[in-house]
Each structure stands twice: as C-alpha cells, then as structure tokens.
Write an enzyme that holds these catalytic residues in place. Structure first.
Site, PDB file in Angstrom:
ATOM      1  N   CYS A  76       0.854  -1.185   0.000  1.00 46.18           N
ATOM      2  CA  CYS A  76       0.000   0.000   0.000  1.00 46.18           C
ATOM      3  C   CYS A  76       0.891   1.237   0.000  1.00 46.18           C
ATOM      4  CB  CYS A  76      -0.902  -0.003   1.231  1.00 46.18           C
ATOM      5  SG  CYS A  76      -1.903   1.482   1.403  1.00 46.18           S
ATOM      6  N   CYS A  79       0.380   3.172   3.566  1.00 42.37           N
ATOM      7  CA  CYS A  79       0.801   2.674   4.884  1.00 42.37           C
ATOM      8  C   CYS A  79       1.803   1.533   4.835  1.00 42.37           C
ATOM      9  CB  CYS A  79      -0.427   2.262   5.697  1.00 42.37           C
ATOM     10  SG  CYS A  79      -1.215   0.756   5.096  1.00 42.37           S
ATOM     11  N   CYS A 124      -7.200  -1.180   1.354  1.00 43.24           N
ATOM     12  CA  CYS A 124      -6.164  -1.657   2.256  1.00 43.24           C
ATOM     13  C   CYS A 124      -6.824  -1.912   3.608  1.00 43.24           C
ATOM     14  CB  CYS A 124      -5.053  -0.611   2.390  1.00 43.24           C
ATOM     15  SG  CYS A 124      -3.831  -1.044   3.646  1.00 43.24           S
ATOM     16  N   CYS A 127      -5.236   0.768   6.410  1.00 43.90           N
ATOM     17  CA  CYS A 127      -5.517   2.216   6.419  1.00 43.90           C
ATOM     18  C   CYS A 127      -6.818   2.589   5.706  1.00 43.90           C
ATOM     19  CB  CYS A 127      -4.356   2.996   5.821  1.00 43.90           C
ATOM     20  SG  CYS A 127      -4.178   2.796   4.029  1.00 43.90           S
ATOM     21  N   CYS A 148      -8.199  -5.653 -10.104  1.00 44.75           N
ATOM     22  CA  CYS A 148      -7.809  -4.553 -10.988  1.00 44.75           C
ATOM     23  C   CYS A 148      -7.440  -3.367 -10.093  1.00 44.75           C
ATOM     24  CB  CYS A 148      -8.979  -4.226 -11.913  1.00 44.75           C
ATOM     25  SG  CYS A 148      -8.574  -3.060 -13.208  1.00 44.75           S
TER      26      CYS A 148
END
Length: 160
Positions: A76, A79, A124, A127, A148
């Site tokens: 991510c 984070c 995510c 976060c 995707c």
C-alpha cells in the site's frame, strides 16, 4: 378501512431496514492507521490522495507498475502494508496492474454502486485506502479473479 390498511402497508414498507442499509461504510470502519485529511494530503501526492482517499481511478496504461514483472511484493502506497505478490500478477490488457489473488487478511472488500451497478471494491485493510475493484473474469486456471488495482495506490518492493 381500505385506506387505513393501505396506509399501514406503505408505512411498513418505508420503515423496514434492509441489511444493505445496515452495512458499515468503509469510511465508518475503524482502521489501524488513521490520519486526518490534512495529514494524508501532506504524506501523499495529489494523484495518490485522489485514488487512495477519494476512491478515484488513475487513467489506464499510465502506471509503470502495469508492466512490472520483477519478483517482489506490492505494498500500500499509504501505509506500506503488503497487499499482492508478484507471482500472482498477470497482464489483463486493461491498463491497470492485475492480480489473481490478494495477500489474505491485508485487503478489505466493500460494495461500490457509484456507476449505477454493483462492483466489489478493494481497500487496504490497514488504512482503508481505495485500491481498485475485483472482478470474476480473471485466469480460469487459477482463481478466476481479476484484482484490478490502481498502480498509484501501490509501491513495488523487489525481492532480495
């Protein structure tokens, strides 16, 4: 009498809460990493903020990660949580990095109806950053899923 029954029936219909109405929205969910909008804007580029925090979509074929096939892990961008492994990446031809599976437990899912139809949105799990969407048109010889993902929502960490 018929009017009273009709009014009662209408009142019951409008007062019912469906399970969809009770669903917790992604914005209301508690995440391990929580920051104010100002803190996210300071940390992220304007394009990262648009995608990760405002659920935007980057233009297809613009991410260098779309054609990245080195061994490693995709994290991510907000984070640093590991989200996808390179061994599960494939070229979907859509213009966005695509994977046939996520790192279990690190990606959260919700429902997105913004385009007038239902899609499975990915976030995510640490976060809450918007990543993209998952579809059932991926490789049939593996999971059949196509995650995707907006490349701007990811950081690639090469294997050592």
């Amino acid at each position: 009498m018929k009017k009273i029954i009709m009014l009662c029936a209408i009142a019951i219909c409008f007062s019912c809460n469906s399970s969809a109405q009770k669903k917790e929205s992604q914005k209301d969910k508690a995440y391990e990493v929580v920051k104010t909008e100002a803190e996210w804007k300071k940390q992220l580029s304007s394009e990262e903020f648009y995608v990760l925090r405002e659920a935007g979509t980057e233009r297809p074929f613009t991410s260098p990660l779309n054609k990245e096939y080195s061994k490693g892990t995709y994290h991510c961008a907000a984070c640093n949580t590991p989200l996808f492994e390179s061994e599960h990446k494939f070229d979907s031809g859509t213009g966005w990095p695509s994977f046939d599976r996520e790192i279990e437990g690190n990606v959260a899912f919700s429902t997105d109806n913004n385009l007038g139809y239902t899609r499975n949105e990915e976030h995510c799990a640490t976060c809450g950053g918007h990543l993209g969407h998952v579809f059932d048109d991926g490789p049939r010889d593996t999971t059949g899923k196509r995650h995707c993902i907006n490349g701007v929502a990811l950081d690639f960490v090469p294997a050592e």
